[in-house]
Write a protein that holds these residues in place. Structure first.
Motif, PDB file in Angstrom:
ATOM      1  N   THR A 227       0.858  -1.185   0.000  1.00  0.00           N
ATOM      2  CA  THR A 227       0.000   0.000   0.000  1.00  0.00           C
ATOM      3  C   THR A 227       0.897   1.238   0.000  1.00  0.00           C
ATOM      4  O   THR A 227       2.033   1.198   0.462  1.00  0.00           O
TER       5      THR A 227
ATOM      6  N   THR B 297       0.513   5.288   1.076  1.00  0.00           N
ATOM      7  CA  THR B 297      -0.357   6.249   1.738  1.00  0.00           C
ATOM      8  C   THR B 297       0.191   7.655   1.578  1.00  0.00           C
ATOM      9  O   THR B 297       1.386   7.879   1.718  1.00  0.00           O
TER      10      THR B 297
ATOM     11  N   VAL C 157      -5.019   6.128   0.632  1.00  0.00           N
ATOM     12  CA  VAL C 157      -4.329   4.840   0.679  1.00  0.00           C
ATOM     13  C   VAL C 157      -4.550   4.145  -0.655  1.00  0.00           C
ATOM     14  O   VAL C 157      -5.684   3.884  -1.049  1.00  0.00           O
TER      15      VAL C 157
ATOM     16  N   LEU D  10      -3.517   0.960  -3.334  1.00  0.00           N
ATOM     17  CA  LEU D  10      -2.961  -0.382  -3.490  1.00  0.00           C
ATOM     18  C   LEU D  10      -2.088  -0.389  -4.737  1.00  0.00           C
ATOM     19  O   LEU D  10      -2.528  -0.004  -5.820  1.00  0.00           O
TER      20      LEU D  10
ATOM     21  N   SER E 125      -1.297   1.537  -9.729  1.00  0.00           N
ATOM     22  CA  SER E 125      -2.466   1.249  -8.909  1.00  0.00           C
ATOM     23  C   SER E 125      -3.076  -0.064  -9.367  1.00  0.00           C
ATOM     24  O   SER E 125      -3.160  -0.341 -10.566  1.00  0.00           O
TER      25      SER E 125
ATOM     26  N   VAL F 215      -7.772  -2.389   6.161  1.00  0.00           N
ATOM     27  CA  VAL F 215      -6.613  -1.536   6.400  1.00  0.00           C
ATOM     28  C   VAL F 215      -6.853  -0.764   7.689  1.00  0.00           C
ATOM     29  O   VAL F 215      -7.982  -0.347   7.979  1.00  0.00           O
TER      30      VAL F 215
ATOM     31  N   TYR G 236      -8.178   2.338  -4.268  1.00  0.00           N
ATOM     32  CA  TYR G 236      -7.734   3.374  -3.355  1.00  0.00           C
ATOM     33  C   TYR G 236      -8.859   3.732  -2.399  1.00  0.00           C
ATOM     34  O   TYR G 236     -10.036   3.445  -2.634  1.00  0.00           O
TER      35      TYR G 236
ATOM     36  N   ASN H 210      -2.336  -3.903   7.151  1.00  0.00           N
ATOM     37  CA  ASN H 210      -3.383  -4.573   6.387  1.00  0.00           C
ATOM     38  C   ASN H 210      -3.440  -6.021   6.838  1.00  0.00           C
ATOM     39  O   ASN H 210      -2.556  -6.510   7.554  1.00  0.00           O
TER      40      ASN H 210
END
Length: 951
Positions: free
Chosen positions: A724, A726, A748, A750, A757, A766, A801, A821
């Motif tokens: 992830t 952030t 956040v 991924l 992404s 999360v 996201y 996570n």
């Protein structure tokens, strides 16, 4: 002449009791130092900076307490780090708190500060300022005053000594060595920091005018018999001891100067040389690629001609470069002076593709491969092996610079998101299966030497920055720069128009290639009169620029050029300021004024910066008008519509629109007027379908009766998630500065192994956590609801996201954020910095009694500069509910939110919605007689500046 600085030290003492039993615990105190006066006495001819502070507290029946502030341990070079038994705000190192000081009599408090002075000619010097006081620490409040004196103790040339040191008995030591400063008052030495010695191999700092003591922690033995400096007799040259002085140089790679440095290499036994050793240097000439003798980088540093060498002997460099009895030196090894050591901790440098490094890192497509080389004998003298820690995304604060002694605590790396891999015994390599290759580009590798008890030494080695120059499977290597006009090969450009330029790093085959460090690109228009503008300024009406930066692990940037004269011809040139990448040029045959009113079919443009598009990614599209001949045009008005020919994606106005699910809108109005062309930027996101599919993007007239331009691309799937990512950033905040007391959304995302992404394919959760003293988490964009310090939220199987379900309000200037996570991806731990917001009353200190008067309030930054309106586009609602506290009043005051009447408030406190504009506010105050009062404004994360009023 001595220069005096005064340090006011206030001691807040509190007794500590156990809540589970009646037994009283040992009392302790908290010492608060204010070192503000240390930064005084600056002159216009020099710049002073606090480099280092050490505080020692010692006395009967207590263990010595040591804490220190050091800017050299910080890669960012802006803020230092407090370590040891004290803490403070790195942005304000002059306020520091020492915790858990035992009460008692005869406590000796010692303070040493080192202040670095940089002259306008690039010279540097360091002044030592020392102070001490004896103080009884008793329960209750204590106040101590210390005068520090800057004596004639300063250094103008740093130096180092390295080699092997044996005790007089011939025993080799492994363990901590304390570095001690001898006070000019004759008081006991105070400890500054410590280093680590491995089987006698050592590296210590030497100063030219100040001697320091090095004491072995385990046995009290003092290296070389007493305090040492650069001129100490033990460093006199002979066949066993070599002295090398490197001249002052200018580093083109980092664009900074480096002071002259003295280096001593040798073998010693107690206070004498160890005649069994030998130091030699290779006299083969070597010209540096990035170190120069002049600031304009025209005279490169040459080995050995530009160095001063004495002692030792000459030889050809062998491998390994360190043996039990011999040290080998040459220009490659010493190119950056003492910062490029023969060894670091227990690890020796080795020749890796012509460069001397302590760690080799590569990836073969499947495994992460590492190798290092131990110094002779260290694995049988306390080093039980090494542990590899890796993270595919470099956490904040781990970019580079943690490979110093007295430094990194390896036991905390796992909590920071690193994965560990133990290598036992004397093995000098490791092959880690299944580690993504992105660890080479966006990640970090740290190797920690391990003790026999399973704990770690602090002398670590690491990959360089975000990734490593030894990467062998990280894609093409950038060798040159290219510049072109975005969207076409136009050699005719429009006068007074804002022309988009595409600056890209490429390899030798003209393919896009990422740069792995910040590259400054200089811009030159040659014989074409005009000015350059940075990205985002597509109207060319902001500040002009003469250079830009390509960021690490990106390969392009879009900028703008505005030509001024018709008929000009010449080359637009982009060049690497460090002269590493070959320059790129673009030929312009004519600057004209093209005012054709209409776009031609097949020539209007929707230009894509990437070769391919990826699902779930917000991709930029650059849109500008062309005439029927394909040349840039400035029509009076142009509305362009975008579509993807039924591919199921959406167009957005901004990147944030893509990540907040705002309604897509495909119309782009270029708002062209006055004969000036502008460019619009749109964003495209597509989450439909799977697999690689053709994608056609079209610019049209809305009815799709005229297609101005089509762009054929491939829509690709990203890879599986690996981490992830952030982000906390201001929204529509012009200076992009986070500020305490304001409310910001957490994003956040991924990511896959290539940074795209992606989606997980299955639902997962999360959690985001912050320290309660550093920040609050909220559910709303106003940050005025329920406060939490851990927030949990879920991702669906197709979610890329999360943007806006968690909001953060920084309360402190440094905030650590941890993101975990439940699908076994690495956790994140990173820091954000927020400028300290202040709230200040601007009304004068005198009031008229019995009159309802307006009290004006402004918000300002940490430098006491008023905040401007753009800072408040994400202003939190608590600014409309500021607590006004009145105290020490000698008559009855009244508060009011309106001017018509001031209502009684019983002289205690009240809360008013006081900010009527984004940047300022007011309330009303009335008193019933002569007197005084103190006013304190309170709001979360804001420093309210106290104000005293008389009437």
């Amino acid at each position: 002449m001595f220069i005096k600085f005064f340090l006011l030290i206030s001691l807040l003492v509190s007794s500590v009791f156990s809540t589970s039993c009646s037994r009283k615990s040992n009392p302790s105190t908290t010492l608060k130092f204010n070192l503000a006066n240390l930064s005084k006495n600056q002159s216009a001819q020099s710049e002073k900076k606090l480099k280092f502070v050490a505080i020692n507290i010692s006395g009967p029946n207590m263990t010595r307490l040591l804490c220190k502030y050091d800017t050299d341990n910080n890669n960012n070079n802006a803020l230092g780090v407090w370590k040891g038994n004290c803490f403070g705000n790195p942005a304000n190192p002059l306020d520091v708190t020492v915790n858990n000081v035992p009460t008692g009599t005869g406590r000796l408090i010692q303070v040493l500060a080192i202040i670095r002075t940089a002259g306008t000619d690039g010279s540097e010097s360091e002044d030592f300022s020392y102070g001490e006081v004896f103080q009884n620490i008793n329960p209750g409040d204590n106040f101590v005053s210390i005068t520090t004196v800057t004596a004639p103790q300063s250094t103008n040339m740093e130096g180092m000594a390295a080699g092997r040191y044996l005790l007089p008995t011939g025993v080799a030591y492994t363990g901590k060595v304390a570095l001690e400063y001898s006070p000019p008052t004759g008081r006991p030495n105070m400890e500054i920091m410590d280093i680590e010695m491995f089987n006698g191999w050592f590296y210590v700092h030497l100063l030219d005018n100040i001697k320091l003591t090095y004491r072995m922690r385990d046995n009290g033995h003092i290296l070389f018999g007493g305090p040492i400096g650069q001129t100490s007799a033990v460093f006199n040259t002979n066949s066993v001891v070599k002295r090398i002085t490197a001249p002052k140089t200018y580093n083109q790679y980092d664009n900074r100067s480096e002071q002259a440095e003295m280096m001593v290499f040798g073998f010693w036994k107690g206070t004498a040389i160890d005649s069994t050793g030998q130091v030699c240097h290779d006299s083969t000439s070597y010209t540096s690629g990035d170190m120069f003798l002049d600031a304009v980088f025209s005279n490169p540093l040459d080995w050995p001609n530009d160095y001063t060498l004495s002692g030792g002997s000459t030889c050809a460099v062998a491998s390994p470069i360190v043996t039990t009895t011999k040290l080998y030196l040459d220009g490659h090894i010493l190119e950056h002076g003492g910062s490029a050591r023969l060894f670091h901790g227990p690890y020796m440098k080795q020749n890796i593709n012509g460069h001397y490094e302590t760690l080799s890192v590569s990836h073969d497509g499947t495994n992460l491969n590492l190798s290092w080389k131990y110094l002779p004998g260290v694995t049988s003298k306390g080093v039980a092996g090494s542990t590899v820690f890796y993270n595919t995304i470099t956490p904040a604060g781990f970019e580079e610079g943690h490979d110093g002694g007295d430094g990194l605590d390896c036991s905390k790396l796992v909590a920071s998101g690193f994965t560990k891999y133990d290598v036992t015994g004397s093995a000098e390599s490791a092959s880690l299966p299944g580690v993504p290759s992105t660890v080479m580009s966006t990640g970090k590798v740290i190797v920690c030497p391990r003790k026999t008890d399973g704990k770690y030494f602090s002398s670590v080695i690491e990959s360089h920055g975000n990734g490593n120059s030894n990467c062998t499977n990280c894609g093409p290597t950038a060798t040159k720069l290219n510049v072109s006009i975005l969207g076409g090969a136009w050699n005719v450009i429009n006068r007074d128009s804002c022309v988009p330029l595409f600056v890209q790093a490429q390899d030798d085959t003209n393919n896009p290639a990422e740069v792995n460090s910040m590259v400054q690109v200089n811009l030159n228009s040659g014989t074409i009169a005009g000015t350059f503008y940075d990205e985002g300024d597509s109207s060319c009406n902001g500040a002009t620029v003469s250079s830009i930066y390509l960021e690490p692990f990106k390969n392009y940037k879009v900028i703008f050029f505005k030509p001024n004269n018709s008929g000009d011809t010449g080359l637009l040139t982009v060049s690497d300021n460090a002269s590493v990448l070959t320059s790129g040029t673009y030929s312009v045959s004519n600057v004209t004024l093209n005012t054709t009113a209409n776009l031609g079919a097949g020539t209007g443009a929707a230009v894509i910066s990437s070769n391919n598009f990826y699902r779930h990614n917000c991709e930029p599209i650059y849109v500008f008008p062309l005439d029927i001949n394909g040349n840039p045009v400035a029509p009076s008005s142009t509305n362009i519509y975008l579509d993807d020919n039924g591919a199921g994606g959406n167009f957005y106005y901004s990147y944030d629109d893509c990540h907040s699910n705002m309604s897509p809108y495909a119309l782009l109005n270029l708002n062209i007027s006055g004969g000036a062309q502008t460019m619009a930027t749109a964003y495209y996101n597509n989450i439909s379908g799977t697999g690689d599919t053709p994608l056609t993007l079209r610019a049209n007239d809305g009815a799709v009766s005229t297609i101005y331009k089509t762009e054929a691309k491939t829509l690709k799937d990203p890879g599986p998630p690996t981490n992830t990512f952030t982000l906390v950033k201001p929204i529509n905040n012009t200076d992009m500065q986070l500020r305490t007391g304001f409310c910001y959304p957490l994003e956040v995302i991924l990511k896959d192994s290539m940074g795209h992404s992606t989606v997980s394919g299955s639902a997962f959760n999360v959690s985001v956590s912050v320290n309660p003293a550093e920040a609050d988490l909220h559910d709303s964009s106003s940050c005025n609801g329920t406060i939490a310090h851990t927030k949990n939220f879920g991702f669906s199987s197709s979610t890329t996201y999360d943007f806006g379900s968690v909001y953060i309000m920084p309360l402190n200037q440094n905030v650590n954020i941890t993101v975990n996570n439940d699908i076994s991806l690495p956790s994140e731990s990173f820091n954000i910095f927020a400028d300290q917001t202040q709230m200040m009353i601007t009304t004068g200190p005198s009031l008229a009694p019995s009159t309802c008067l307006q009290i004006d309030v402004i918000l300002q930054d940490s430098t006491s500069s008023p905040l401007s309106t753009p800072h408040f586009t994400n202003k939190s609602s608590q600014f409309n509910a500021v607590n006004v506290v009145l105290s020490n009043f000698s008559s009855t005051p009244f508060l009011s939110s309106t001017a018509s009447t001031c209502s009684p408030n019983n002289g205690i406190s009240n809360t008013w919605g006081m900010f009527d504009t984004p940047t300022s506010g007011f309330f009303y105050l009335q008193t019933d007689g002569n007197g005084s009062t103190d006013i304190q404004l309170i709001s979360p994360g804001i420093v309210g500046i106290p104000s005293s009023f008389n009437w």
